[in-house]
Scaffold this active site. Structure first.
Site, PDB file in Angstrom:
ATOM      1  N   ASP A 120      60.588 -68.067  18.973  1.00  0.00           N
ATOM      2  CA  ASP A 120      61.240 -67.111  18.068  1.00  0.00           C
ATOM      3  C   ASP A 120      62.383 -66.355  18.742  1.00  0.00           C
ATOM      4  OD1 ASP A 120      59.237 -67.818  16.195  1.00  0.00           O
ATOM      5  OD2 ASP A 120      57.896 -66.309  17.024  1.00  0.00           O
TER       6      ASP A 120
ATOM      7  N   GLU B  45      60.415 -69.076   5.968  1.00  0.00           N
ATOM      8  CA  GLU B  45      60.267 -67.910   6.854  1.00  0.00           C
ATOM      9  C   GLU B  45      61.423 -67.888   7.851  1.00  0.00           C
ATOM     10  OE1 GLU B  45      56.520 -68.630   8.759  1.00  0.00           O
ATOM     11  OE2 GLU B  45      57.277 -70.316   9.938  1.00  0.00           O
TER      12      GLU B  45
END
Length: 321
Positions: free
Chosen positions: A35, A211
């Protein structure tokens, strides 16, 4: 050793040196990171990451904290350790999911996703908090002593993990925006202090969105880049708009599936005249979908502002002078 053997040995050493100089992906090899969320501050790129600690036998995430790295050349990265974890928030429980940090007025605001304890403020579920520091590497502390977003604020989806993956953006006029969400994308304005909401939360569903949104502006276009669920594993797709509030026009796929991981996650930064696309895959030894690693490749735009397909490489990028 004769002359011929010396030449062969020198050639072998040169090849080793060449490989170590140019095989850059993944960029961090001593721990598993995911991430990516980069920012540029004082001629340095600061990279904020998740941290995977699942074993090779685990079948779900174990993500105890967030890490910070920095680089002045996009190749050599300094590990500043973990200045923040869900334990930093009295209201939080569970894992340290995707997060993003931004600087404003000399302070650094780190928006994080984790889970909320069941208490008088929430019945639980995913939540977004904000930590603050005077330095890009910390120490960070909870900026408001409670979650900024709780599950009860977003009710159009019924699953409890829909409030994850925040991205934050400050427009040219100074207005700040927070975007997030699993299953649909949410947006809300932030007050100038960066720790209070301004106005109502809106939600929308870009094509194939799942997402991991990332929002930024380049020239006159706003970009919403995100992980998509058109196929599994995830890919990265994007939309553009002439306003940070949309409407968003779908533009297509820019990153195909990554090796050995069913998730991917965009992090985009311009640094010293070049554009860089960060993501994660599972290519380190013993890596996988729950043991991911961050990579960097170049990002290119067409004349009309559309994004060219990202070419995933083992070589990565060259050092910035």
């Amino acid at each position: 050793m004769n002359y011929k053997n010396i030449k062969i040995s020198l050639l072998f050493i040169s090849l080793l040196a060449y490989g170590s100089s140019f095989a850059q992906n993944p960029i961090i090899t001593d721990i598993f990171t995911a991430d990516p969320a980069p920012i540029v501050y004082n001629e340095t790129v600061y990279l904020y990451t998740s941290h995977d600690t699942a074993t090779v036998a685990d079948t779900n995430y174990k993500m105890p904290d967030w890490y910070v790295f920095s680089s002045k050349d996009m190749v050599n990265w300094t590990n500043h350790g973990s200045p923040l974890s869900p334990k930093s928030f009295s209201w939080a429980t569970g894992d340290a999911y995707a997060a993003q940090c931004i600087e404003r007025n000399g302070k650094f605001y780190w928006y994080v996703s984790t889970f909320h304890k069941k208490d008088e403020n929430s019945n639980g579920g995913a939540a977004i908090g904000v930590a603050v520091s005077d330095s890009p590497t910390g120490p960070f502390k909870d900026a408001i002593g409670k979650a900024l977003i709780v599950n009860e604020m977003t009710t159009e989806l019924k699953h409890g993990w829909d409030d994850i993956d925040p991205t934050v953006f400050i427009d040219d006029d100074g207005q700040a925006y927070l975007y997030w969400g699993n299953g649909s994308c949410r947006m809300v304005k932030l007050k100038e202090n960066m720790i209070e909401l301004e106005g109502e939360i809106t939600n929308f569903k870009p094509k194939n969105y799942i997402e991991g949104p990332w929002v930024y502006k380049r020239k006159d276009l706003y970009y919403l880049v995100y992980a998509s669920v058109g196929t599994k594993p995830e890919m990265i797709e994007y939309c553009t708009a002439t306003s940070p509030e949309g409407p968003w026009e779908y533009r297509g796929i820019i990153q195909e599936n990554v090796p050995n991981s069913f998730t991917t996650h965009p992090g985009i930064v311009d640094f010293k005249g070049k554009s860089y696309f960060m993501y994660h895959n599972g290519t380190l030894p013993t890596g996988g979908s729950y043991r991911r690693s961050i990579c960097i490749d170049y990002m290119y735009y067409n004349e009309d502002g559309t994004i060219q397909k990202i070419v995933q490489t083992k070589e990565g990028v060259k050092p910035v002078k």
